[in-house]
Design an enzyme around this catalytic site. Structure first.
Site, short mmCIF file in Angstrom:
data_model
loop_
_atom_site.label_atom_id
_atom_site.label_comp_id
_atom_site.label_asym_id
_atom_site.label_seq_id
_atom_site.Cartn_x
_atom_site.Cartn_y
_atom_site.Cartn_z
N TYR A 1 -50.77 9.94 -72.01
CA TYR A 1 -50.92 9.78 -73.46
C TYR A 1 -49.79 8.89 -73.97
O TYR A 1 -48.63 9.07 -73.61
CB TYR A 1 -50.87 11.15 -74.15
N HIS A 2 -50.13 7.96 -74.86
CA HIS A 2 -49.17 6.97 -75.35
C HIS A 2 -48.62 7.39 -76.70
O HIS A 2 -49.35 7.44 -77.70
CB HIS A 2 -49.86 5.61 -75.48
N GLY A 3 -47.33 7.70 -76.78
CA GLY A 3 -46.69 8.04 -78.04
C GLY A 3 -46.40 6.81 -78.87
O GLY A 3 -46.63 5.67 -78.43
#
Length: 309
Positions: free
Chosen positions: A89-91
């Protein structure tokens, strides 16, 4: 003057940590250039000749991670000894991924090659750092070669769009991106899911997104500035690998990687997806380890909680 001073101070507080991170990244590249020039290093940036430099970089970021975010990494034993595709998951700022790379190298002396958005390669003054740390544009051919050479390859299917427009609900924004699944099938390697707890509480994007969304879709450039940088607790969880199955289709592999969330009411092909390898799916990791919607105060208090969820 007082109002202007207070306004500027507030803006500085909001953006000082992201700017500090950017400064450290450029400083790292400068130190690598000095190392290259003084040692007259001409070897391939991915070769072992650069390991001492990588260790120094990793040590710095690991100390930063420990001090500022009390960083923890769980599930390293789930990484295969050989090649595999790590999906995460890309913050708003993927600083957690940098922490992961650093600790992985320090613990296992292993380099994970990273697929990055094309805009990253347009940033001036970072060429050597990107090469030494194994960041690549990530064409299908490049990924297959890296996997054939035994490397881990990481990718965030949501990419910049997820970074800019996801929020404290931690919604995955993959769209129709299935390339990573096809590469996994072609290379016959497992997919390993990964997620960092509280990444959206550490760094966030501005709430007004309609204008920025149009701007991004037309230019594919991230104009929205991230803010925050509070010392919330970060824990990265690596799930169990989803093994290569010669009988599975690309669409099914994507679904198994994404998993179906009862929280967001995604539509799934069959109920078996709700129970299939729960711990190996990114959405399941989010559901298990993340308070939704995310809470900055809870994330800060977790710095004092020694128990791992």
């Amino acid at each position: 003057v007082v109002i202007i001073s207070l306004t500027m101070s507030a803006i500085l507080v909001f953006f000082i940590v992201p700017l500090t991170i950017l400064f450290f990244i450029y400083l790292t590249n400068i130190l690598l250039l000095i190392y290259q020039r003084n040692g007259e290093v001409k070897a391939d940036p991915l070769s072992d000749v650069w390991d001492s430099a990588r260790k120094a970089i990793a040590s710095f970021w690991d100390i930063y991670a420990r001090i500022w975010h009390g960083y923890e990494l769980h599930g390293v034993e789930n990484l295969p000894e050989g090649p595999g595709i790590l999906v995460y998951y890309h913050g708003a700022i993927p600083i957690d991924y940098l922490y992961f790379l650093s600790r992985l190298f320090l613990w296992k002396k292993r380099l994970c090659l990273s697929v990055a958005d094309h805009f990253v390669f347009r940033l001036p003054g970072l060429k050597l750092l990107l090469e030494v740390t194994g960041v690549m544009p990530g064409t299908r051919e490049e990924c297959l070669i890296a996997l054939k050479n035994g490397h881990l390859v990481s990718i965030s299917p949501g990419g910049v769009r997820e970074a800019l427009f996801s929020d404290e609900s931690y919604q995955l924004m993959w769209g129709n991106r299935k390339g990573f699944a096809q590469v996994a099938l072609d290379a016959k390697v497992p997919i390993i899911p990964m997620y960092t707890q509280n990444i959206r509480e550490g760094y966030r994007m501005l709430k007004e997104r309609r204008f920025f969304r149009r701007l991004y879709e037309s230019t594919r450039l991230p104009f929205t500035p991230p803010y925050g940088g509070l010392p919330v607790k970060f824990r990265t969880y690596i799930g169990e690998p989803i093994p290569y199955d010669p009988n599975i289709t690309t669409e099914e592999l994507v679904e198994k990687s994404l998993f179906c969330s009862s929280l967001h009411k995604h539509v799934c092909k069959g109920n078996f997806l709700f129970s299939f390898q729960t711990k190996t799916a990114i959405q399941a990791l989010i559901s298990k380890h993340q308070t939704i919607p995310g809470s900055i105060w809870k994330a800060l208090l977790e710095r004092f909680d020694k128990r791992c969820k």
